[in-house]
Design an enzyme around this catalytic site. Sequence first.
Site, PDB file in Angstrom:
ATOM      1  N   GLU A 254       0.276  17.640  10.911  1.00 32.86           N
ATOM      2  CA  GLU A 254       0.174  18.493   9.724  1.00 32.86           C
ATOM      3  C   GLU A 254       1.557  18.849   9.186  1.00 32.86           C
ATOM      4  O   GLU A 254       1.773  18.919   7.971  1.00 32.86           O
ATOM      5  CB  GLU A 254      -0.618  19.764  10.043  1.00 32.86           C
ATOM      6  CG  GLU A 254      -2.098  19.513  10.298  1.00 32.86           C
ATOM      7  CD  GLU A 254      -2.789  18.836   9.118  1.00 32.86           C
ATOM      8  OE1 GLU A 254      -2.649  19.319   7.985  1.00 32.86           O
ATOM      9  OE2 GLU A 254      -3.460  17.809   9.330  1.00 32.86           O
TER      10      GLU A 254
ATOM     11  N   TRP B 271       2.517  15.863   7.266  1.00 34.89           N
ATOM     12  CA  TRP B 271       1.863  15.781   5.947  1.00 34.89           C
ATOM     13  C   TRP B 271       2.663  16.603   4.933  1.00 34.89           C
ATOM     14  O   TRP B 271       2.877  16.188   3.792  1.00 34.89           O
ATOM     15  CB  TRP B 271       0.433  16.323   6.020  1.00 34.89           C
ATOM     16  CG  TRP B 271      -0.627  15.305   6.307  1.00 34.89           C
ATOM     17  CD1 TRP B 271      -1.326  15.157   7.468  1.00 34.89           C
ATOM     18  CD2 TRP B 271      -1.118  14.294   5.422  1.00 34.89           C
ATOM     19  NE1 TRP B 271      -2.223  14.113   7.356  1.00 34.89           N
ATOM     20  CE2 TRP B 271      -2.119  13.571   6.104  1.00 34.89           C
ATOM     21  CE3 TRP B 271      -0.815  13.920   4.104  1.00 34.89           C
ATOM     22  CZ2 TRP B 271      -2.818  12.506   5.524  1.00 34.89           C
ATOM     23  CZ3 TRP B 271      -1.510  12.862   3.520  1.00 34.89           C
ATOM     24  CH2 TRP B 271      -2.486  12.165   4.225  1.00 34.89           C
TER      25      TRP B 271
ATOM     26  N   TRP C 219     -12.462  12.430 -17.861  1.00 35.86           N
ATOM     27  CA  TRP C 219     -12.765  13.777 -17.352  1.00 35.86           C
ATOM     28  C   TRP C 219     -13.616  14.524 -18.378  1.00 35.86           C
ATOM     29  O   TRP C 219     -13.452  14.361 -19.585  1.00 35.86           O
ATOM     30  CB  TRP C 219     -11.481  14.553 -17.099  1.00 35.86           C
ATOM     31  CG  TRP C 219     -10.544  13.962 -16.090  1.00 35.86           C
ATOM     32  CD1 TRP C 219      -9.303  13.456 -16.328  1.00 35.86           C
ATOM     33  CD2 TRP C 219     -10.769  13.812 -14.684  1.00 35.86           C
ATOM     34  NE1 TRP C 219      -8.731  12.999 -15.166  1.00 35.86           N
ATOM     35  CE2 TRP C 219      -9.614  13.205 -14.129  1.00 35.86           C
ATOM     36  CE3 TRP C 219     -11.833  14.127 -13.833  1.00 35.86           C
ATOM     37  CZ2 TRP C 219      -9.492  12.911 -12.781  1.00 35.86           C
ATOM     38  CZ3 TRP C 219     -11.710  13.836 -12.478  1.00 35.86           C
ATOM     39  CH2 TRP C 219     -10.549  13.240 -11.968  1.00 35.86           C
TER      40      TRP C 219
ATOM     41  N   ASN D  27      -8.161  25.048   4.965  1.00 39.28           N
ATOM     42  CA  ASN D  27      -7.796  23.711   4.479  1.00 39.28           C
ATOM     43  C   ASN D  27      -8.999  22.785   4.308  1.00 39.28           C
ATOM     44  O   ASN D  27      -9.075  22.033   3.333  1.00 39.28           O
ATOM     45  CB  ASN D  27      -6.769  23.058   5.412  1.00 39.28           C
ATOM     46  CG  ASN D  27      -6.228  21.767   4.821  1.00 39.28           C
ATOM     47  OD1 ASN D  27      -5.662  21.767   3.736  1.00 39.28           O
ATOM     48  ND2 ASN D  27      -6.433  20.645   5.510  1.00 39.28           N
TER      49      ASN D  27
ATOM     50  N   TRP E 211      -8.453  17.141 -12.228  1.00 38.69           N
ATOM     51  CA  TRP E 211      -7.839  17.765 -11.059  1.00 38.69           C
ATOM     52  C   TRP E 211      -6.746  18.751 -11.433  1.00 38.69           C
ATOM     53  O   TRP E 211      -6.478  19.700 -10.698  1.00 38.69           O
ATOM     54  CB  TRP E 211      -7.282  16.693 -10.115  1.00 38.69           C
ATOM     55  CG  TRP E 211      -6.242  15.780 -10.738  1.00 38.69           C
ATOM     56  CD1 TRP E 211      -6.472  14.595 -11.363  1.00 38.69           C
ATOM     57  CD2 TRP E 211      -4.815  15.975 -10.790  1.00 38.69           C
ATOM     58  NE1 TRP E 211      -5.290  14.039 -11.805  1.00 38.69           N
ATOM     59  CE2 TRP E 211      -4.265  14.866 -11.468  1.00 38.69           C
ATOM     60  CE3 TRP E 211      -3.970  16.974 -10.328  1.00 38.69           C
ATOM     61  CZ2 TRP E 211      -2.892  14.734 -11.702  1.00 38.69           C
ATOM     62  CZ3 TRP E 211      -2.600  16.856 -10.556  1.00 38.69           C
ATOM     63  CH2 TRP E 211      -2.075  15.745 -11.231  1.00 38.69           C
TER      64      TRP E 211
ATOM     65  N   TRP F 273      -4.659  18.043  -4.107  1.00 40.85           N
ATOM     66  CA  TRP F 273      -5.571  17.846  -5.235  1.00 40.85           C
ATOM     67  C   TRP F 273      -5.693  16.375  -5.616  1.00 40.85           C
ATOM     68  O   TRP F 273      -6.781  15.875  -5.893  1.00 40.85           O
ATOM     69  CB  TRP F 273      -5.132  18.693  -6.441  1.00 40.85           C
ATOM     70  CG  TRP F 273      -5.744  20.052  -6.352  1.00 40.85           C
ATOM     71  CD1 TRP F 273      -5.191  21.178  -5.826  1.00 40.85           C
ATOM     72  CD2 TRP F 273      -7.078  20.413  -6.741  1.00 40.85           C
ATOM     73  NE1 TRP F 273      -6.091  22.219  -5.870  1.00 40.85           N
ATOM     74  CE2 TRP F 273      -7.255  21.786  -6.426  1.00 40.85           C
ATOM     75  CE3 TRP F 273      -8.130  19.722  -7.330  1.00 40.85           C
ATOM     76  CZ2 TRP F 273      -8.446  22.463  -6.679  1.00 40.85           C
ATOM     77  CZ3 TRP F 273      -9.320  20.381  -7.585  1.00 40.85           C
ATOM     78  CH2 TRP F 273      -9.465  21.741  -7.262  1.00 40.85           C
TER      79      TRP F 273
END
Length: 497
Positions: free
Chosen positions: A294, A297, A326, A361, A379, A402
Amino acid sequence: MGSFNGEFLMNRADTSVQLIWLRSDLRLQDNTALSAAAARGPTVAVYLLSPEQWLEHDDAPCKVDFWLRNLSELRGALDELNIPLLIRKASRWDEAPRVLLDLCQQLKIGAVHVNEEYGIHESRRDAAVAETLKANAIDFFSYLDQLLLKPGTVLTKTGTYFQVFSQFRKACYDRLRGSLPKRVPAPAVQAPLAISSDKIPSNVEGFATPSDNLRSLWPAGEAEAHRRLDTFADAQIDDYKNERDFPAKPGTSQLSAYLAAGVISPRQCLHAALQSNQGEFESGKVGAVTWINELLWREFYKHILVGYPRVSRHRAFRPETEALAWRDAPNELLAWQEARTGLPIIDAAMRQLLETGWMHNRLRMVVAMFLTKNLLIDWREGERFFMRHLIDGDLAANNGGWQWSSSTGTDSAPYFRIFNPLSQSEKFDSEGLFIKYWLPELAGLNKKDVHNPANLGGLFGVADYPSPIVNLSSSRQRALAAFKNLPSRQPAGRLPD
């Protein structure tokens, strides 16, 4: 702001005064720029208030409040070392060169020290400041600090930035095993300067003060950050892999806000994780290995900011997804924002965000996929709303998450992988404890019905809870069709930024 005695400083001609410009590094311990400044000479600290810039970046009121509270704690710690902390205002970052030059000339500063920040606006700001200072014979030094590895040093064999996390992680492991980043010492007490620290403002115009309840969830200061890290490393990290996906359990470190503000460093986190795992990155305790991943990341998404600047410009990492059709659905967007979608796990997660400035998360992914796939809403609407409410708001992590969820980003979920909110709810909140905590109007339902009250047809007890705003099955098909209609995908790295 802040008194100073120019004559006193000029008499110290043998050692020029150093300025540490604090940004997202609000700590005394393991602060590279602060340690470097103090090693060179008597040091003064400054923090710039930039409310217009923060508003433009959608920084949340609770996040700005958290920074100010941490600044206040840091001021106390710096005062004990006789390092004055000054507050100046540069409402927008393009004012920073002039404001800092004025301060440097006023205090006879010889060099300014900063820890690197990433993103287009941050890079341009720092380049402009460096140019202005150097034109006036003032040195500007920047240091790697908020990352373990410098962007540009972890590249593919062809010299490009990684786009796949698993490959990036392996390259990081290879680098870190060979040279583990060392923590740097805190400055020693210095001789007093004839400069007094400024008062830290309790609020900033344009940003409302959050509730006492939210503040109490996020105490400020390094001591609290280290208490959380120690508690996690000592008592929770072993179970992290198994517990982290269950929002009703205290399975995460709760350190993200402290990392985002730089109240604790990634080096301190990595060392704590390695210490709990006998120095192993990939073997040993699976919980520690998962948590180190993590941290990587977090690293990955900041490297992406540098390697692919378009993501700082509100653009999709995968350019072909800019053609997605969208939907303009303001009422559905508002229902999502206000936690009244009629899907309990979505609404509970959104209430958690609105009331605490934070979201679990696993649920960040669930609500993001719901917005971008089931509602087929851009998004960027979700990214902006999150930033406006997250106490741990961070451009790289928020954008990365996102774009991953919406299948527009690097290493993203395949477009046909769409989380079903009901199955996610049943799997990760099987007893409905998280839902019932945040949606007390559903507290009377059993653990089966609480995930989907619509099955009860508005029976007594859930009359106040809305019906689902979308059909999950047909909306899934709509999303699949929208993605299938895109032009053929191209490797993002071959396109201009």
